[in-house]
Design an enzyme around this catalytic site. Structure first.
Site, PDB file in Angstrom:
ATOM      1  CB  CYS A   1      -1.131  -0.244   1.054  1.00 29.31           C
ATOM      2  SG  CYS A   1      -2.208   0.939   0.978  1.00 29.31           S
TER       3      CYS A   1
ATOM      4  CD  GLU B   1      -2.332  -6.649   5.090  1.00 29.71           C
ATOM      5  OE1 GLU B   1      -1.169  -6.755   3.852  1.00 29.71           O
ATOM      6  OE2 GLU B   1      -2.355  -5.251   5.273  1.00 29.71           O
TER       7      GLU B   1
ATOM      8  CG  HIS C   1      -3.920  -3.654   3.006  1.00 30.85           C
ATOM      9  ND1 HIS C   1      -3.026  -3.070   3.006  1.00 30.85           N
ATOM     10  CD2 HIS C   1      -4.349  -2.259   2.165  1.00 30.85           C
ATOM     11  CE1 HIS C   1      -3.406  -1.768   3.378  1.00 30.85           C
ATOM     12  NE2 HIS C   1      -3.893  -1.621   3.021  1.00 30.85           N
TER      13      HIS C   1
END
Lengths: 251, 211
Positions: free
Chosen positions: B93, B193, B191
């Site tokens: 990001c 994650e 992202h």
């Protein structure tokens, strides 16, 4: 293409889910983490945890819960309920929340939106707005929609965007709990006034209501609680129905 | 879309330096740490130069505003360190954006690893872009086992235009670079994650890179 998002909302009190849930595959219907995992597995795009407890211990309990959720689930989640300071937000974000949602505290102290956006970035600041129509005028309400203000919904929405909100979660108190569909006229108008994503909330009763809020209400995301908790709507069935209506979803 | 909850125990991917997440006070570092734990690895948060140099894998996270994030990097000297790293580095990001030449946000000079400028989305689209969008034209071992047009979770107002270092493309009003690679440096705008099992697979691919 960017997809429309489906967001189950979990009400939390003292670290446990409240309001009924009817999931046969849950070991513990009160454990928010277990419920969150099931929603993540079943295709939810995001989750919202709304803390409705009002105890002294609240902050600590909530932060612990947020950390447990962040450890387990691999989709984004927002935490809201009684957040009123930079410190509150810092604790929740550091515990692993992706976004926070502020409501009454933003109305009482609009500058808070600026402060939070400057410190943490607009992308993690959701401003929740509860509103109800009184004599044909949409007015902002506080305390879970119980206390009316003189603030006009559309003015307030523009102001929160200007102050740095990254997203608006709009709940129509006229529609919430009715299961008669979302406030699509007001949502569509909001969509023309602000240029940040809008989450529709209040009124979901069947799959067609979601179709309508995306097509007519121009919502970017739709939030609901009981239709998901009581398995009246399965998220994957809903997404298939949305896809059949040419609405972009993540399947 | 099931989840990977098995807490398998594994040794770090290779070497002894392990996985370091650069800690410079920017954003949601816990989420990355937890995602790595779900994959059965451990990561340490660090702003220590020695520890970062000796890591096998470095993750450079970031959420928030570009100029203040860059200020924090400069205050610890990490802005000089990061471009000199030799092991695989993954910017996520804002981390990826800061690895570029320049960010329009806050008129910020970047680390200059990727030869491209980061610009703001047009007002004809809702800004920030928030939600799940497709990645395609995948061109790196980072995406091994990942199908074209999988959905990733994105939340950002600025983007990297398509360029020679792009290894993934996403469309939001325009086509832009949602991932970059140059030598040992990787960057992803999404992202991993927070992008379900597919995102975790991308993280896993990175963590399994052989030196």
């Amino acid at each position: 293409m960017l997809t429309k998002r489906i967001i189950p909302c979990l009400d939390i009190k003292n670290g446990r889910t409240v309001k009924g849930v009817n999931f046969v595959d849950l070991r513990d219907a009160g454990d928010p983490v277990e419920l969150a995992e099931i929603y993540a597995q079943n295709g939810a795009d995001e989750l919202v945890f709304l803390d409705i407890s009002a105890t002294e211990e609240k902050r600590k309990t909530l932060a612990e819960l947020v950390m447990r959720v962040a450890q387990k689930i691999n989709i984004p989640f927002t935490v809201g309920g009684g957040i009123s300071s930079v410190e509150d937000v810092e604790l929740l974000l550091n515990s692993g929340a992706d976004k926070v949602s502020i409501n009454s505290s933003a109305v009482k102290n609009p500058q808070l939106i600026n402060e939070l956006a400057a410190k943490f970035g607009s992308q993690c600041i959701v401003v929740a707005i509860d509103a109800k129509q009184i004599d044909g005028e949409w007015l902002v309400h506080l305390v879970g929609g119980k206390v009316p203000t003189n603030i006009k919904l559309f003015d307030w929405a523009k102001e929160v965007e200007q102050r740095g909100a990254g997203e608006i979660l709009f709940t129509s108190m006229d529609h919430d709990g009715t299961k008669n569909g979302f406030a699509n006229v007001a949502l569509a108008k909001l969509g023309t006034l602000v240029n940040i994503p809008i989450i529709a909330s209040g009124g979901a009763g069947n799959m067609q209501h979601f179709v309508e809020t995306f097509l007519m209400g121009k919502a970017d995301a739709a939030l609901a609680a009981s239709v998901f908790h009581f398995k009246e709507i399965e998220i994957m069935d809903l997404k298939q129905e949305l896809k059949n209506n040419n609405i972009e979803v993540r399947i | 879309m099931g989840q990977n909850n098995q807490q398998t125990t594994s040794t770090p991917p290779s070497g002894a330096g392990g996985i370091v997440i650069i800690n410079y006070g920017a954003g949601n570092i816990q989420s990355i740490k937890f995602a790595i734990q779900r994959l059965g690895y451990e990561a340490v948060l660090s702003d220590n130069v020695e520890e970062i140099i000796n890591a096998d894998k470095v993750i450079f996270p970031g959420v928030g505003e570009a100029s203040s994030a860059m200020k924090k990097l400069k205050s610890t000297g990490l802005d000089k360190l990061i471009p000199t790293l030799k092991q695989p580095v993954l910017g996520i990001c804002l981390g990826m954006q800061l690895m570029c030449n320049y960010c329009e946000e806050g008129d910020t000079k970047g680390l200059g690893i990727f030869d491209v400028d980061v610009v703001k989305f047009s007002n004809t689209m809702k800004v920030p872009q928030i939600g799940w969008n497709e990645i395609y034209n995948l061109k790196s071992e980072l995406f091994e086992g990942i199908a074209e047009n999988e959905y990733m979770y994105l939340v950002h107002s600025y983007y990297v235009p398509l360029n020679d270092e792009a290894i993934a493309t996403t469309e939001y009003g325009i086509k832009y670079a949602s991932a970059l690679q140059k030598d040992n440096f990787y960057g992803v705008q999404f992202h991993p994650e927070k992008s379900g099992d597919v995102g975790e697979q991308i993280l896993k691919n990175f963590l399994n890179f052989k030196l």
